[in-house]
Design a protein around this motif. Structure first.
Motif, PDB file in Angstrom:
ATOM      1  N   LYS A   6       0.863  -1.180   0.000  1.00 20.32           N
ATOM      2  CA  LYS A   6       0.000   0.000   0.000  1.00 20.32           C
ATOM      3  C   LYS A   6       0.901   1.232   0.000  1.00 20.32           C
ATOM      4  O   LYS A   6       1.484   1.581   1.021  1.00 20.32           O
ATOM      5  CB  LYS A   6      -0.903   0.001   1.230  1.00 20.32           C
ATOM      6  CG  LYS A   6      -1.971  -1.062   1.197  1.00 20.32           C
ATOM      7  CD  LYS A   6      -2.806  -1.139   2.451  1.00 20.32           C
ATOM      8  CE  LYS A   6      -3.100   0.181   3.091  1.00 20.32           C
ATOM      9  NZ  LYS A   6      -3.877   0.080   4.319  1.00 20.32           N
ATOM     10  N   ALA A   7       1.042   1.852  -1.160  1.00 16.73           N
ATOM     11  CA  ALA A   7       1.998   2.949  -1.346  1.00 16.73           C
ATOM     12  C   ALA A   7       1.763   4.100  -0.382  1.00 16.73           C
ATOM     13  O   ALA A   7       2.717   4.725   0.084  1.00 16.73           O
ATOM     14  CB  ALA A   7       1.945   3.449  -2.787  1.00 16.73           C
ATOM     15  N   GLU A   8       0.526   4.379  -0.047  1.00 16.15           N
ATOM     16  CA  GLU A   8       0.246   5.503   0.840  1.00 16.15           C
ATOM     17  C   GLU A   8       0.741   5.272   2.267  1.00 16.15           C
ATOM     18  O   GLU A   8       0.942   6.220   3.021  1.00 16.15           O
ATOM     19  CB  GLU A   8      -1.249   5.842   0.851  1.00 16.15           C
ATOM     20  CG  GLU A   8      -2.153   4.745   1.372  1.00 16.15           C
ATOM     21  CD  GLU A   8      -2.622   3.753   0.316  1.00 16.15           C
ATOM     22  OE1 GLU A   8      -3.487   2.928   0.651  1.00 16.15           O
ATOM     23  OE2 GLU A   8      -2.128   3.787  -0.821  1.00 16.15           O
ATOM     24  N   ASP A   9       0.982   4.017   2.632  1.00 13.69           N
ATOM     25  CA  ASP A   9       1.481   3.695   3.970  1.00 13.69           C
ATOM     26  C   ASP A   9       2.976   3.386   3.994  1.00 13.69           C
ATOM     27  O   ASP A   9       3.580   3.295   5.051  1.00 13.69           O
ATOM     28  CB  ASP A   9       0.713   2.508   4.548  1.00 13.69           C
ATOM     29  CG  ASP A   9      -0.755   2.818   4.794  1.00 13.69           C
ATOM     30  OD1 ASP A   9      -1.095   4.006   4.960  1.00 13.69           O
ATOM     31  OD2 ASP A   9      -1.566   1.870   4.801  1.00 13.69           O
ATOM     32  N   ALA A  31       8.372   5.086  -3.055  1.00 12.10           N
ATOM     33  CA  ALA A  31       7.793   3.954  -2.335  1.00 12.10           C
ATOM     34  C   ALA A  31       8.332   2.678  -2.973  1.00 12.10           C
ATOM     35  O   ALA A  31       8.919   2.716  -4.044  1.00 12.10           O
ATOM     36  CB  ALA A  31       6.272   3.983  -2.406  1.00 12.10           C
ATOM     37  N   ARG A  32       8.135   1.580  -2.313  1.00  8.68           N
ATOM     38  CA  ARG A  32       8.555   0.284  -2.857  1.00  8.68           C
ATOM     39  C   ARG A  32       7.359  -0.354  -3.567  1.00  8.68           C
ATOM     40  O   ARG A  32       6.209  -0.153  -3.174  1.00  8.68           O
ATOM     41  CB  ARG A  32       9.045  -0.645  -1.748  1.00  8.68           C
ATOM     42  CG  ARG A  32      10.185  -0.077  -0.931  1.00  8.68           C
ATOM     43  CD  ARG A  32      11.457   0.022  -1.732  1.00  8.68           C
ATOM     44  NE  ARG A  32      12.415   0.867  -1.026  1.00  8.68           N
ATOM     45  CZ  ARG A  32      13.699   0.879  -1.244  1.00  8.68           C
ATOM     46  NH1 ARG A  32      14.225   0.115  -2.168  1.00  8.68           N
ATOM     47  NH2 ARG A  32      14.486   1.676  -0.561  1.00  8.68           N
ATOM     48  N   PRO A  50       7.928  -2.457   8.838  1.00  7.71           N
ATOM     49  CA  PRO A  50       7.617  -1.775  10.093  1.00  7.71           C
ATOM     50  C   PRO A  50       6.244  -1.086  10.105  1.00  7.71           C
ATOM     51  O   PRO A  50       5.701  -0.828  11.171  1.00  7.71           O
ATOM     52  CB  PRO A  50       8.740  -0.738  10.219  1.00  7.71           C
ATOM     53  CG  PRO A  50       9.163  -0.478   8.828  1.00  7.71           C
ATOM     54  CD  PRO A  50       9.005  -1.787   8.098  1.00  7.71           C
ATOM     55  N   THR A  51       5.686  -0.815   8.934  1.00  3.35           N
ATOM     56  CA  THR A  51       4.369  -0.161   8.893  1.00  3.35           C
ATOM     57  C   THR A  51       3.254  -1.134   8.529  1.00  3.35           C
ATOM     58  O   THR A  51       2.094  -0.715   8.399  1.00  3.35           O
ATOM     59  CB  THR A  51       4.367   1.010   7.883  1.00  3.35           C
ATOM     60  OG1 THR A  51       4.648   0.499   6.577  1.00  3.35           O
ATOM     61  CG2 THR A  51       5.376   2.070   8.273  1.00  3.35           C
ATOM     62  N   GLU A  52       3.591  -2.398   8.339  1.00  4.62           N
ATOM     63  CA  GLU A  52       2.616  -3.450   8.003  1.00  4.62           C
ATOM     64  C   GLU A  52       1.774  -3.072   6.782  1.00  4.62           C
ATOM     65  O   GLU A  52       0.569  -3.316   6.749  1.00  4.62           O
ATOM     66  CB  GLU A  52       1.738  -3.770   9.213  1.00  4.62           C
ATOM     67  CG  GLU A  52       2.537  -4.286  10.392  1.00  4.62           C
ATOM     68  CD  GLU A  52       1.706  -4.600  11.605  1.00  4.62           C
ATOM     69  OE1 GLU A  52       0.478  -4.348  11.604  1.00  4.62           O
ATOM     70  OE2 GLU A  52       2.282  -5.129  12.567  1.00  4.62           O
ATOM     71  N   CYS A  53       2.431  -2.479   5.778  1.00 15.30           N
ATOM     72  CA  CYS A  53       1.707  -2.050   4.580  1.00 15.30           C
ATOM     73  C   CYS A  53       1.794  -3.069   3.441  1.00 15.30           C
ATOM     74  O   CYS A  53       1.320  -2.814   2.351  1.00 15.30           O
ATOM     75  CB  CYS A  53       2.200  -0.690   4.114  1.00 15.30           C
ATOM     76  SG  CYS A  53       3.879  -0.666   3.474  1.00 15.30           S
TER      77      CYS A  53
END
Length: 57
Positions: A6-9, A31-32, A50-53
């Protein structure tokens, strides 16, 4: 099914890219992203995010 980011996260830390055994993750637009054609759905990237995205697509 390939994983997706999720690119926004995504904070673009790069932790996931180093864990991918098939090098399916790259950087794009601060972003990845995961190449679905290369992803083997192993989940290694999601385990270290680390952000669980990173989610199963």
């Amino acid at each position: 099914m390939a994983y997706v980011i999720k690119a926004e996260d995504c904070v673009n830390c790069g932790a996931c890219e180093g864990e991918c055994p098939v090098e399916a993750i790259s950087e794009k637009d601060d972003a990845r992203v995961i190449d679905a054609d290369l992803c083997t759905s192993c989940g290694a990237c999601a385990d270290v995010c680390p952000t669980e995205c990173i989610l199963e697509g």
